[in-house]
Structures are given as structure tokens and as C-alpha cells.
Design a protein around this motif. Structure first.
Motif, PDB file in Angstrom:
ATOM      1  N   ASP A   1       0.807  -1.232   0.000  1.00 19.00           N
ATOM      2  CA  ASP A   1       0.000   0.000   0.000  1.00 19.00           C
ATOM      3  C   ASP A   1       0.835   1.275   0.000  1.00 19.00           C
ATOM      4  O   ASP A   1       0.281   2.363  -0.180  1.00 19.00           O
ATOM      5  CB  ASP A   1      -0.930   0.025   1.227  1.00 19.00           C
ATOM      6  CG  ASP A   1      -2.020  -1.053   1.127  1.00 19.00           C
ATOM      7  OD1 ASP A   1      -2.167  -1.602   0.013  1.00 19.00           O
ATOM      8  OD2 ASP A   1      -2.686  -1.335   2.142  1.00 19.00           O
ATOM      9  N   ALA A   2       2.144   1.138   0.266  1.00 18.20           N
ATOM     10  CA  ALA A   2       2.981   2.354   0.339  1.00 18.20           C
ATOM     11  C   ALA A   2       2.832   3.157  -0.957  1.00 18.20           C
ATOM     12  O   ALA A   2       3.070   2.629  -2.039  1.00 18.20           O
ATOM     13  CB  ALA A   2       4.440   1.975   0.575  1.00 18.20           C
ATOM     14  N   PRO A   3       2.406   4.430  -0.851  1.00 19.58           N
ATOM     15  CA  PRO A   3       2.134   5.212  -2.064  1.00 19.58           C
ATOM     16  C   PRO A   3       3.408   5.720  -2.744  1.00 19.58           C
ATOM     17  O   PRO A   3       3.384   6.034  -3.934  1.00 19.58           O
ATOM     18  CB  PRO A   3       1.288   6.381  -1.556  1.00 19.58           C
ATOM     19  CG  PRO A   3       1.669   6.545  -0.129  1.00 19.58           C
ATOM     20  CD  PRO A   3       2.081   5.184   0.380  1.00 19.58           C
ATOM     21  N   ASN A   4       4.489   5.816  -2.001  1.00 23.14           N
ATOM     22  CA  ASN A   4       5.714   6.335  -2.621  1.00 23.14           C
ATOM     23  C   ASN A   4       6.933   5.809  -1.884  1.00 23.14           C
ATOM     24  O   ASN A   4       6.824   5.074  -0.907  1.00 23.14           O
ATOM     25  CB  ASN A   4       5.698   7.869  -2.620  1.00 23.14           C
ATOM     26  CG  ASN A   4       5.492   8.437  -1.216  1.00 23.14           C
ATOM     27  OD1 ASN A   4       6.037   7.911  -0.237  1.00 23.14           O
ATOM     28  ND2 ASN A   4       4.669   9.467  -1.101  1.00 23.14           N
ATOM     29  N   MET A   5       8.108   6.223  -2.375  1.00 20.90           N
ATOM     30  CA  MET A   5       9.381   5.722  -1.851  1.00 20.90           C
ATOM     31  C   MET A   5       9.570   6.091  -0.376  1.00 20.90           C
ATOM     32  O   MET A   5      10.067   5.289   0.413  1.00 20.90           O
ATOM     33  CB  MET A   5      10.507   6.311  -2.722  1.00 20.90           C
ATOM     34  CG  MET A   5      11.827   5.588  -2.611  1.00 20.90           C
ATOM     35  SD  MET A   5      11.721   3.815  -2.881  1.00 20.90           S
ATOM     36  CE  MET A   5      12.832   3.277  -1.599  1.00 20.90           C
ATOM     37  N   ASP A   6       9.144   7.307   0.005  1.00 25.13           N
ATOM     38  CA  ASP A   6       9.310   7.745   1.398  1.00 25.13           C
ATOM     39  C   ASP A   6       8.491   6.868   2.334  1.00 25.13           C
ATOM     40  O   ASP A   6       8.971   6.428   3.384  1.00 25.13           O
ATOM     41  CB  ASP A   6       8.856   9.206   1.559  1.00 25.13           C
ATOM     42  CG  ASP A   6       9.911  10.154   1.004  1.00 25.13           C
ATOM     43  OD1 ASP A   6      11.050   9.690   0.757  1.00 25.13           O
ATOM     44  OD2 ASP A   6       9.580  11.344   0.810  1.00 25.13           O
TER      45      ASP A   6
END
Ligand code: 2NL
Length: 340
Positions: A19-24
Motif C-alpha cells: 500500500d505504500a504510495p511512494n518511496m518515502d
């Protein structure tokens, strides 16, 4: 059971990675789960409480979970990297089959543009384009033009004298004198070029500027011929019909001499700042070539006559492009030059 807890943690962590939307966000999950103080590491501390045979099974499960999460993390990171690369490729692509841009094209100086237009016009009317030296003799610049020895134009204040007695030409008339000497009558010629005056420089006075002079010598040349050519010249320069008028004017090298005015192109003759409310703009001195001038250059004034005129190219450029400071022309300032 420790193994069940590991399973649960693994499932929850996998979902967070997915689910992580981006690298951060992904990196935050990694620190949370796999980091030194992460939740997976917390389990190893529980190992001491376990029986040895349980410990081996739990260790195996922990390592398996760690490997599984690491590879899930790597796969997700790979996906982000690929996305970022695709965005860059889309925004930064260049077409290598396009021709190279090459050097920036230059442009002709505004005075050169007007000079060439006038040269083209006079060439089409049968005139020769003459050039001559910028360093002149006193004879060709003054004497041969019937300019008296006492004339103020010869003065130090108006002329750049050289130490050898020569001078920087103050007009292109000497080119025409040389033309008359060399070509003989009948002749039609113009002499465009750079001239020099010992001026106090300000927004409307320069020591270096451009003019064109012209002359036709033939049998029975009259003021009517002169007017025809002058109107043709001005209509071409201003790209429209112009209304002109003649006033008497005195120049030692012509007789009769005239000041030719054009009806103001800004206000159409009603009066404005450009024509100083008069409706007319003084543009071109002209006249019939003085018999003394013809004679001194070896042309018999009883057989031949001619008209002559002078026109300021720099002044024309200022009028055409509404340039209010003459110093810009010789400044070499690219911000000025690139506008033309
Ligand atoms: C100017 C120039 C004029 C001429 C220049 C000319 C040249 C020869 C013989 C006769 Cl060789 N005339 N040039 C003629 C009339 C006017 O004006 O800048 N005057 C302020």
C-alpha cells in the motif's frame, strides 16, 4: 505461538509494503519492520524464553519472514524506480534525428537594412553604387564642392582634421566628386556610407553616422527630374505615397538649392510633437549641381547639368523604428541590435 505472531506481522507488513504510495512511505515501513529497532528484531529478544527445539523452528520462521519482506520491499522499490525513470524518459526525451540548431542567426544593423533597400531601389533606376575613402583630402571634401575656405563647416569644431592635413570625410560628397572625375557624364550614382563630424555627442548628435548622397548628370536635367526621383525614393523608403514640398535652401554645391520636406507621417499634416506642430518634417537637402562643382570635376556646365541630394540614413532609421537616442547605433549593445 511465536510463529503465528511472526506470520501475522509478516502479513501486515506485506500489506503495508503493497500500500505504500511512494518511496518515502516504503522506506518508513522498512525502518519500522526490518530496521535495527524494527518489530521483526523485537522477536529475537523473546527467543530466550523458548525451549531449544522451539527456538530452532522460531528462528527459521523469523528468517523466512525477513527474507520474504526484504524481497517484497526490493520489488516495490524496483517498481517505484521504474515509474520514476519512465516519468523522466517521457519528459526529457530528445529527437536525435532533428537537425542540430547551429549558431544563432544574426541580423543586419538597422542602418545597413535601410542602406541596402535604397541601394536596391537606385540600382533598379540605373544608378551606380559608389564607395570611397573615409580619410579624405581637403580638396575632395571641401574645395571641389565650392565650399569657401572661410566656411564654418571646415572649422575645427565641425571637422576631424588629421595632422597631415587630411580629414575624416564630413559627408559622402567626395565620393561623388571622385565619381564625376572618373566616370564623366552622363552618369547616375549614389554614395552611401559612414561620415564623421566633430560633434558634442548627445541623444540627437553623433560624431559618426550614415548618409547617402546621390546625383544624376545628363543633358537638360531639371528640378522636375529631381522631384520625380526624390518622390520615388521617399515612397519606397516609407512604403507609401508621401506628400512633399520644396523650400529654398542654401548649400554652396547646388544652385538653386532646396530643403525638401515631407508631410508628417505621424499626424498626416495636422500637427504633432514629431513635426513640432508644423505638419511637415525637414528631410532632404537637394538642388541642381552648381556649375563650379561640375567644372572642377572636369564636366562642362554649358553642356551638362544635374541634380543632387543628401539623405541621413541614421535619421531615417530613427524615424522608421522610433529610436530616440542616436548613440545606440554605434554602441555595439546587443540588446539593441538583436531587435532588428
Ligand atoms: C547634406 C547634404 C546635399 C548634396 C548634398 C552634392 C554633392 C556633389 C555636388 C552637389 Cl558632389 N551636391 N551633394 C547636394 C544637395 C544637398 O545635402 O548633408 N546637407 C546638410
Amino acid at each position: 505461538m511465536l510463529e503465528d505472531q511472526i506470520q501475522q506481522l509478516q502479513a501486515a507488513a506485506l500489506k503495508r509494503i503493497e500500500d505504500a504510495p511512494n518511496m518515502d512511505a516504503l522506506e518508513a515501513v522498512r525502518v519500522d519492520v526490518l530496521g535495527r529497532k524494527g518489530s521483526l528484531g523485537q522477536f529475537s529478544k523473546e527467543f530466550g524464553k523458548l525451549a531449544p527445539e522451539e527456538r530452532a523452528a522460531a528462528g527459521k520462521a523469523l528468517n523466512a519472514a525477513k527474507e520474504k519482506l526484504e524481497s517484497a520491499f526490493d520489488a516495490r522499490k524496483q517498481a517505484f524506480d521504474t515509474d520514476a525513470l519512465n516519468v523522466r524518459l517521457e519528459s526529457e526525451w530528445i529527437d536525435l534525428t532533428l537537425p542540430a540548431p547551429g549558431p544563432r542567426p544574426g541580423s543586419l544593423h538597422p542602418v545597413t537594412q535601410i542602406q541596402r533597400e535604397i541601394e536596391d531601389l537606385f540600382t533598379s533606376l540605373g544608378f551606380a553604387i559608389l564607395d570611397g575613402p573615409e580619410v579624405e583630402t581637403e580638396y575632395h571634401n571641401f574645395d571641389a564642392l565650392n565650399i569657401p575656405v572661410t566656411h564654418p563647416a571646415r572649422d575645427m569644431q565641425d571637422t576631424f582634421w588629421l595632422t597631415d592635413g587630411n580629414l575624416l570625410r564630413t559627408h559622402t560628397s567626395p565620393v561623388q566628386v571622385r565619381g564625376m572625375e572618373r566616370l564623366g557624364p552622363p552618369l547616375r550614382m549614389i554614395a552611401p556610407g559612414r561620415v564623421f563630424r566633430n560633434e558634442e555627442v548627445d541623444a540627437s548628435h553623433e560624431h559618426t553616422f550614415y548618409q547617402v548622397e546621390g546625383m544624376m548628370v545628363d543633358r537638360n536635367v531639371s528640378v522636375a527630374h529631381m522631384l520625380y526621383f526624390m518622390k520615388t525614393l521617399l515612397s519606397a523608403v516609407f512604403r507609401r505615397e508621401v506628400t512633399i514640398r520644396l523650400r529654398p535652401g542654401y548649400f554652396p554645391f547646388v544652385e538653386p538649392g532646396f530643403e525638401l520636406d515631407i508631410q508628417c507621417l505621424i499626424c498626416g499634416g495636422c500637427g504633432c510633437a514629431v513635426c513640432k506642430q508644423s505638419g511637415w518634417v525637414e528631410l532632404m537637402p537637394c538642388g541642381l549641381v552648381h556649375p563650379n562643382v561640375l567644372h572642377m570635376s572636369g564636366i562642362d556646365p554649358d553642356e551638362w547639368g544635374g541634380f543632387a541630394f543628401g539623405l541621413g540614413l541614421t535619421r531615417l532609421a530613427m524615424m522608421r523604428y522610433a529610436i530616440d537616442d542616436i548613440r545606440l547605433f554605434e554602441s555595439g549593445d546587443l540588446r539593441f541590435l538583436r531587435q532588428f
